[in-house]
Design an enzyme around this catalytic site. Structure first.
Site, short mmCIF file in Angstrom:
data_model
loop_
_atom_site.label_atom_id
_atom_site.label_comp_id
_atom_site.label_asym_id
_atom_site.label_seq_id
_atom_site.Cartn_x
_atom_site.Cartn_y
_atom_site.Cartn_z
N HIS A 77 -5.03 -5.90 13.59
CA HIS A 77 -4.21 -5.17 12.62
C HIS A 77 -4.34 -3.67 12.81
O HIS A 77 -3.62 -2.89 12.20
CB HIS A 77 -4.60 -5.55 11.19
CG HIS A 77 -4.32 -7.00 10.90
ND1 HIS A 77 -5.29 -7.96 11.00
CD2 HIS A 77 -3.17 -7.64 10.62
CE1 HIS A 77 -4.74 -9.14 10.74
NE2 HIS A 77 -3.47 -8.98 10.50
N LEU A 136 16.88 -1.54 -1.83
CA LEU A 136 15.66 -0.83 -2.22
C LEU A 136 14.76 -0.58 -1.01
O LEU A 136 14.20 0.50 -0.84
CB LEU A 136 14.91 -1.62 -3.30
CG LEU A 136 13.68 -0.91 -3.88
CD1 LEU A 136 14.08 0.40 -4.56
CD2 LEU A 136 12.95 -1.80 -4.88
N LYS A 137 14.65 -1.59 -0.17
CA LYS A 137 13.83 -1.45 1.05
C LYS A 137 14.34 -0.26 1.88
O LYS A 137 13.57 0.60 2.30
CB LYS A 137 13.94 -2.73 1.88
CG LYS A 137 13.38 -2.62 3.28
CD LYS A 137 13.93 -3.74 4.16
CE LYS A 137 13.39 -3.63 5.56
NZ LYS A 137 11.96 -3.93 5.66
#
Ligand code: GLN
Ligand code: ZN
Length: 758
Positions: free
Chosen positions: A698, A17-18
């Site tokens: 981030h 799925l990833k």
């Protein structure tokens, strides 16, 4: 009697799925390709449940990204910035809510992400605005029900309950009571139930994990109110609690006008009798007896010893299940081809857990004899584990038993240590440092991979890593940083790196679990007593120290964080395992000191997330977690400076524990909260040194010197200059070099100006 699960992992054995989702995001495939992969995964997962003889297949546990986000989309909780025009929201709108970007539609700020209760699964936080409306805006649920029915399955769709859904959300723009939204959301849930009924659905599972939390009385009342309204749909309802005991929510749960209640007796075995006593005759009890979120084989005879008497008492009202959704388990142990077979025989991943439930049901319905052979094998494997010399190391157990209070105590109090350290380290005011990692370029990753695959020799590998360290040290010199780091190029992951070198750990090849969206992690498995055969970091750090006259900071991951991010053995209390880790890492700290390293940082990034869900259990956890950290840190002389690092921003409720860790310096994430976090440290009069992060790692954005100065001034209003450090929020490994150098230069310049002007 029924057997069922609350949910199956959606990612696929090899993270299919990833890969499919990411290919779609990057425009390499079309939506239809993604949908095909998803459909094949669902079909496979349902078939596995059917093959295991479960009485339902669970539907709607599948998600392209996150099931909480799916619920938001289904309910039409789509913030205005996504410009959704009403009607059914499409796949790309959902992806934009998840990550800000999708193959179609404008880039927009993504939703906030946070942890799903006490797991490492992250969900997208629903946003509620003052004029919040709700309307059915997706057919996903109904489509998947049809899909499963067409494949010949009996279905049990799962939904997040209205109350748990509201609990997970955040109010935006104005601070109002989320409960006031209940009246408006319930009609949509009723509409959903009507539609499911029309599809021939007999049972719906409402996930209600908030039943394991300390709930305000208004919320308890609201739960009753909600189910009173939902019960009229004519569909049978299973209310699923998990991750803890019902406790003071027991009366609420057992009084609900629903047909079944699920409880977790792995996490909270002690609640079983109370629940059975309170259970009305109209309610079935789904007993979560095998562990849905760990990887150990269940002890089936032990499970049967619990279930047999329940069967006598409840008859067909007894259901068997795993404690929680198998979302938190890796998919299939059969994919492990390289694991030590002795250890593999102790494990069960999601697929194997289905088989366990099948065996339990057979034993209960058709008698033990019908599955005698399998029960025997299960017993044999569990006995082997109990007695294995791979697990039990008398010298490790003895060392834990021999822990004295003195072992968790530095030689002198902070004031005295601080003075000695000041003389020794001779650092300027506002000393600058970083949190450990530097950008991990493709080259570094390739070198590590090649070495793992034996494509390059150890000598080549060492030389290349040393070159990287050398260049990182030189860069830090140029930037004018005060306390340097080696940059952690040899580390793929801050827990895995240590796990691989400690005894008592094993690693899977494919034991992935979803962390958020397409991101999966492969937690190490702590199967046995933990010890350190030899030093783990000393060579790298001393090499780095040799490249400079400045102070080199040694970098370690702390015991609580290693524990928190691993699958932990269930045959002894977590505290014991944590203390074993503490002793092993303590030896590393001492060895670093012996090798001449004067500052050692022990990262405890996961310290706070280990907090239990119920407040009354906090203190017990904090006591052993703090003790473990202190044991790790206390083997050194007073002049050796111990740092710790934590990267999150809620400290208020655990301030005393943070202070009790007694690290000489703590570095924390603060830049996004504009130093507000420091209020907690100021109010508490935190006694030791602090390095509040002055820029957000981030984001690729380079903070200007002025911005950093503003933050430093704010910090300085709260913390005296002698106890203030200057550093980024966290490690820099995900950043690029150019932004990193620019940002650090501004940071160093800001610190210099502070020295001159304050
Ligand atoms: N020392 C680690 C690093 O810099 C800390 C990572 C973390 O706190 N998550 O990468
Ligand atoms: Zn961090």
């Amino acid at each position: 009697m029924k057997a069922h699960i609350l949910g199956f992992p959606r990612i696929g054995i090899k993270r299919e799925l990833k890969k499919a989702v990411e290919a779609y995001w990057h425009g390499k495939t079309q939506r239809e390709d993604l949908e095909q992969t998803a459909k094949a995964l669902r079909a496979r997962h349902w078939q596995l449940q059917q093959d295991a003889g479960l009485d339902f297949v669970t539907v709607n546990d599948f998600s392209y990204y996150d099931h909480v986000l799916d619920m938001s989309v289904t309910l039409g909780v789509i913030p205005a910035r996504y410009e959704h025009q009403g009607g059914n929201a499409d796949l790309d709108t959902m992806f934009r809510m998840a990550r800000g970007r999708a193959p179609s539609g404008k880039d927009t700020i993504a939703g906030e992400m946070t942890k799903w209760f006490d797991t490492n699964y992250h969900y997208i936080v629903p946003e509620f605005y003052p004029d919040q409306g709700f309307s059915l805006s997706s057919t996903k649920l109904f489509d998947e029900v049809t899909e499963a029915q067409q494949a010949g399955h009996k279905v049990k769709p799962v939904l997040i309950s209205p109350l748990t859904y509201l609990w997970l959300g955040k109010t935006k723009k104005a601070d109002f009571d989320k409960l006031s939204l209940l009246e408006q959301v319930l009609p949509v849930y009723r509409e959903i139930l009507q539609k499911l009924k029309a599809q021939g659905v007999e049972w719906v599972q409402f996930d209600e994990p908030i039943l394991a939390l300390d709930l305000p009385t208004e919320w308890q009342a609201a739960i009753e109110q909600a189910y009173a309204s939902l019960a009229q749909s004519g569909v049978n309802i299973l209310v699923a609690s998990y991750f803890g005991a019902l406790e003071d929510n027991l009366q609420v749960a057992t009084r609900l006008p629903v047909q079944a209640l699920h409880i977790d007796i792995v996490r909270a075995p002690e609640q079983l009798q109370n629940v059975v006593d309170a259970l009305p005759e109209t309610m079935a009890l789904s007993v979560g007896v095998t562990n849905g979120r760990n990887i150990w084989k269940a002890d089936l005879n032990q499970c049967l010893a619990i279930l047999e008497p329940l069967k006598q008492q409840l008859g067909d009202r007894l259901w068997v299940s795993a404690s929680c959704s198998l979302l938190h388990s890796p998919v299939d142990l059969d994919a492990e081809k390289r694991m030590n077979p002795a250890i593999k025989a102790w494990l069960a991943f999601a697929t194997q857990k289905l088989r366990e439930l099948q065996l339990l049901k057979s034993a209960l319905v058709d008698g033990h004899d019908s599955v005698a052979k399998s029960l025997e094998i299960n017993q044999r494997d569990n006995d082997a584990r109990r007695n294995s010399t791979l697990i039990h190391k008398p010298e490790v157990k003895q060392r834990v038993e021999g822990i004295t209070p003195a072992l968790a105590q530095r030689q002198s109090a902070y004031d005295k240590r601080a003075e000695l350290q000041k003389q020794h380290l001779d650092l300027p005011l506002f000393p600058t440092t970083t949190i450990g990692s530097f950008p991990q370029t493709g080259d570094i990753r390739k070198t590590r991979r090649d070495f793992k695959k034996h494509l390059i020799s150890r000598e080549d590998y060492t030389r290349q890593m040393q070159n990287e360290i050398k260049s990182v040290v030189a860069k830090q010199h140029e930037l004018g940083l005060d306390v340097l780091v080696h940059g952690e190029p040899e580390r793929n992951d801050m827990v895995e790196y240590f796990g691989e070198q400690l005894d008592g750990f094993v690693f899977s090849q494919n034991g992935w679990v979803q962390s958020y969206g397409s991101r999966c992690v492969k937690p190490p498995i702590i199967f046995g007593d933990v010890s350190r055969p030899s030093p783990m970091t000393v060579d790298w750090i001393t090499y780095a120290q040799q490249q400079t006259d400045k102070v080199m900071k040694g970098m370690l991951t702390g015991p609580v964080t290693v524990l928190q991010w691993s699958f932990v053995r269930d045959d002894q209390p977590r505290e014991q395992t944590c203390l074993q880790l503490a002793l092993a890492i303590r030896d590393e700290v001492v060895d670093l000191e012996k090798a001449g390293i004067q500052i050692i940082q022990i990262d405890e990034a996961a310290f706070r997330e280990g907090l239990p869900l119920r407040q009354k259990e906090w203190q017990t956890y904090l006591d052993w977690a703090v003790k473990s950290f202190r044991i790790t840190a206390s083997g050194v002389e007073d002049v050796t400076q111990i740092h710790t690092h934590m990267c999150y921003s809620e400290f208020n409720d655990i301030m005393p524990a943070i202070a009790d860790m007694d690290a000489d310096v703590i570095t924390i994430e603060t830049s996004r909260s504009q130093m507000e976090l420091l209020d907690a440290f100021e109010d508490f009069a935190y006694p030791n040194e602090i390095g509040p992060g002055v820029y957000d790692i981030h984001s690729p954005r380079v903070p200007k010197k002025d911005e950093i100065m503003t933050l430093l001034h704010k910090a300085h209003e709260r913390i005296p200059a002698e106890r203030l450090w200057v550093n980024p929020d966290c490690g820099l490994k995900t950043r690029g070099w150019s932004e990193t150098e620019a940002a650090l230069q501004n940071m160093v310049d800001a610190a210099k100006t502070m020295r001159e002007t304050v």
